[in-house]
Design a protein around this motif. Structure first.
Motif, short mmCIF file in Angstrom:
data_model
loop_
_atom_site.label_atom_id
_atom_site.label_comp_id
_atom_site.label_asym_id
_atom_site.label_seq_id
_atom_site.Cartn_x
_atom_site.Cartn_y
_atom_site.Cartn_z
N GLU A 21 -11.01 -5.30 -6.10
CA GLU A 21 -9.57 -5.46 -6.29
C GLU A 21 -9.23 -5.27 -7.78
O GLU A 21 -9.94 -5.74 -8.66
CB GLU A 21 -9.12 -6.86 -5.86
CG GLU A 21 -9.55 -7.26 -4.46
CD GLU A 21 -8.99 -6.38 -3.38
OE1 GLU A 21 -7.91 -5.79 -3.60
OE2 GLU A 21 -9.62 -6.27 -2.31
N GLY A 22 -8.13 -4.54 -8.03
CA GLY A 22 -7.66 -4.36 -9.40
C GLY A 22 -8.46 -3.37 -10.21
O GLY A 22 -8.28 -3.28 -11.44
N SER A 23 -9.31 -2.57 -9.58
CA SER A 23 -10.15 -1.63 -10.32
C SER A 23 -9.39 -0.38 -10.76
O SER A 23 -9.91 0.42 -11.54
CB SER A 23 -11.36 -1.22 -9.48
OG SER A 23 -10.95 -0.58 -8.29
N GLY A 24 -8.17 -0.20 -10.27
CA GLY A 24 -7.36 0.94 -10.68
C GLY A 24 -7.59 2.21 -9.88
O GLY A 24 -7.05 3.26 -10.21
N LYS A 25 -8.36 2.11 -8.79
CA LYS A 25 -8.67 3.30 -8.02
C LYS A 25 -7.44 3.96 -7.42
O LYS A 25 -7.37 5.20 -7.36
CB LYS A 25 -9.68 2.97 -6.92
CG LYS A 25 -9.15 1.97 -5.93
CD LYS A 25 -10.12 1.69 -4.81
CE LYS A 25 -9.54 0.61 -3.93
NZ LYS A 25 -8.14 0.83 -3.52
N SER A 26 -6.47 3.16 -6.98
CA SER A 26 -5.29 3.74 -6.35
C SER A 26 -4.47 4.55 -7.37
O SER A 26 -3.93 5.61 -7.04
CB SER A 26 -4.41 2.64 -5.74
OG SER A 26 -5.11 1.95 -4.73
N THR A 27 -4.40 4.06 -8.59
CA THR A 27 -3.71 4.80 -9.65
C THR A 27 -4.44 6.10 -9.94
O THR A 27 -3.82 7.17 -10.07
CB THR A 27 -3.64 3.95 -10.93
OG1 THR A 27 -2.88 2.78 -10.67
CG2 THR A 27 -3.01 4.73 -12.07
N CYS A 76 -9.36 9.92 -0.03
CA CYS A 76 -9.08 8.70 0.74
C CYS A 76 -9.31 7.46 -0.11
O CYS A 76 -10.41 7.24 -0.63
CB CYS A 76 -9.97 8.67 1.98
SG CYS A 76 -9.53 7.37 3.15
N ASP A 77 -8.28 6.64 -0.22
CA ASP A 77 -8.31 5.37 -0.95
C ASP A 77 -8.91 4.31 -0.03
O ASP A 77 -8.24 3.78 0.84
CB ASP A 77 -6.89 5.01 -1.36
CG ASP A 77 -6.81 3.78 -2.25
OD1 ASP A 77 -7.80 3.03 -2.31
OD2 ASP A 77 -5.75 3.58 -2.88
N ARG A 78 -10.18 4.04 -0.21
CA ARG A 78 -11.04 3.17 0.61
C ARG A 78 -11.43 3.88 1.89
O ARG A 78 -10.67 4.63 2.49
CB ARG A 78 -10.39 1.82 0.94
CG ARG A 78 -10.18 0.93 -0.29
CD ARG A 78 -10.09 -0.54 0.12
NE ARG A 78 -9.78 -1.41 -1.00
CZ ARG A 78 -10.68 -1.83 -1.89
NH1 ARG A 78 -11.93 -1.43 -1.78
NH2 ARG A 78 -10.32 -2.63 -2.87
N TYR A 79 -12.69 3.59 2.30
CA TYR A 79 -13.21 4.16 3.53
C TYR A 79 -14.39 3.29 3.97
O TYR A 79 -14.34 2.06 3.81
CB TYR A 79 -13.61 5.63 3.29
CG TYR A 79 -14.10 6.37 4.51
CD1 TYR A 79 -13.30 6.57 5.64
CD2 TYR A 79 -15.39 6.89 4.54
CE1 TYR A 79 -13.77 7.25 6.75
CE2 TYR A 79 -15.86 7.57 5.65
CZ TYR A 79 -15.05 7.75 6.75
OH TYR A 79 -15.52 8.43 7.85
N VAL A 80 -15.46 3.88 4.46
CA VAL A 80 -16.54 3.10 5.08
C VAL A 80 -17.22 2.15 4.10
O VAL A 80 -17.65 1.05 4.48
CB VAL A 80 -17.58 4.04 5.72
CG1 VAL A 80 -18.32 4.86 4.66
CG2 VAL A 80 -18.58 3.24 6.56
N ASP A 81 -17.33 2.52 2.83
CA ASP A 81 -18.01 1.64 1.89
C ASP A 81 -17.26 0.34 1.66
O ASP A 81 -17.87 -0.66 1.26
CB ASP A 81 -18.27 2.37 0.57
CG ASP A 81 -19.25 3.52 0.75
OD1 ASP A 81 -20.43 3.23 1.05
OD2 ASP A 81 -18.84 4.68 0.65
N SER A 82 -15.96 0.33 1.91
CA SER A 82 -15.22 -0.93 1.87
C SER A 82 -15.71 -1.87 2.97
O SER A 82 -15.88 -3.07 2.74
CB SER A 82 -13.71 -0.68 2.04
OG SER A 82 -13.14 -0.21 0.84
N SER A 83 -15.96 -1.33 4.16
CA SER A 83 -16.49 -2.16 5.24
C SER A 83 -17.89 -2.66 4.92
O SER A 83 -18.23 -3.82 5.17
CB SER A 83 -16.52 -1.36 6.55
OG SER A 83 -15.21 -1.12 7.03
N LEU A 84 -18.71 -1.78 4.35
CA LEU A 84 -20.07 -2.17 4.00
C LEU A 84 -20.05 -3.27 2.93
O LEU A 84 -20.82 -4.23 3.00
CB LEU A 84 -20.85 -0.95 3.49
CG LEU A 84 -21.05 0.18 4.51
CD1 LEU A 84 -21.71 1.37 3.83
CD2 LEU A 84 -21.87 -0.28 5.70
N ALA A 85 -19.16 -3.13 1.94
CA ALA A 85 -19.10 -4.10 0.84
C ALA A 85 -18.40 -5.40 1.25
O ALA A 85 -18.91 -6.49 0.98
CB ALA A 85 -18.40 -3.48 -0.36
#
Length: 222
Positions: A17-23, A99-108
Motif C-alpha cells: 500500500e502507498g508504493s506509488g504503483k498506480s501513479t 495491469c495494476d495488481r494481478y496474481v502476485d497480490s493474491s500470493l502476497a
C-alpha cells in the motif's frame, strides 16, 4: 498477404500500500500512448463489471473480516473473468496490457499475509486458469509504515479494508513480495519506491527497456 497481428505484452505492477504503483502505471500508459502504442490500462480487483462488484466487497471497510479462503476465491473468480474476457483478447489484438495488481497480490496478501501459503494460491490458479502468468511483473518495494502514511494522503483519505490491516500484516505482505521476486528473478523488475516519483519513473522506463524491449518497438527515446 496480410501481416500477422503482433501479440501485445502483459505487464503487471505490484507493491505494498502507498508504493506509488498506480501513479507510475498511469504515467507509463500516457507515455506509451503518446508515442503511438496501443495500450490497455486495467486493474484488479476489477477490470470487468463483475470484477468491480467483487472489488467493492473486498475493499469495503464496513464489510467485516472475511475468511482467508473467501478472499482468495473471490480474487480468483474476478481474475478468471478479467483474464479471459479482457486481458487475453486485448493481447491477441496487439494491445499491450498494463495491469495494476494481478496474481502476485493474491500470493502476497492471501498467501503470505493471511497465511494460506503462496504454493496453495498458485496451485489454485494453475488448476483454474492454466497459463496465467504475465510477461513481466514490476514490483515497487517500500517500507509498510512509509507506504501507509503515504496512502493517507495527509489525512485526506480514509483507509479501505486492506489498508486498515495491522502493520504486522503489511510487513508479511512486503516480505511475501520480496520472496516471490527472489524465487522468480526473470519475471520480476524490482524498483525502490522510496525515491522521488520522477526518479522512480526514470528507473521504471530504463528497466522496461532492458527487460521488455517489445513494449517500446517503434518508440523514440525521450
Amino acid at each position: 498477404m496480410s501481416t500477422p497481428t503482433r501479440t501485445g505484452l502483459f505487464l503487471t505492477f505490484e507493491g505494498p500500500e502507498g508504493s506509488g504503483k498506480s501513479t507510475q502505471i498511469r504515467r507509463l500508459a500516457e507515455h506509451l500512448t503518446a508515442a503511438g502504442q496501443s495500450v490497455l490500462l486495467t486493474r484488479e480487483p476489477g477490470g470487468t463489471p463483475f470484477g468491480d462488484k467483487i472489488r467493492h466487497l473486498l475493499l469495503d471497510p464496513d464489510g467485516g473480516r472475511l475468511q482467508p479462503e473467501t478472499e482468495a476465491f473471490l480474487m480468483l473468480a474476478q481474475r478468471t473473468e478479467h483474464l479471459r474476457q479482457v486481458i487475453r483478447p486485448a493481447q491477441a489484438a496487439g494491445t499491450h496490457v498494463l495491469c495494476d495488481r494481478y496474481v502476485d497480490s493474491s500470493l502476497a496478501y492471501q498467501g503470505f499475509g493471511r497465511g494460506l501459503g503462496a504454493d496453495l494460491v498458485r496451485r489454485l490458479h494453475e488448476t483454474t486458469l492454466g497459463e496465467f502468468l504475465p510477461d513481466l511483473t514490476v514490483l515497487f518495494d517500500l517500507d509498510p509504515r512509509t507506504g501507509l502514511e503515504r496512502a493517507r494522503h495527509g489525512g485526506k483519505k480514509s483507509f479501505d479494508r486492506m489498508e486498515s490491516e495491522t502493520v504486522a500484516f503489511h510487513e508479511k505482505v512486503r516480505h511475501g513480495y520480496l520472496e516471490l521476486a527472489r524465487r522468480e528473478p526473470p519475471r520480476f523488475l524490482l524498483i525502490d519506491a522510496a525515491a522521488s516519483a520522477e526518479r522512480v519513473f526514470a528507473v521504471l522506463l530504463q528497466g522496461l527497456r532492458d527487460r521488455a524491449p517489445g513494449l517500446f518497438a517503434g518508440v523514440a527515446r525521450r
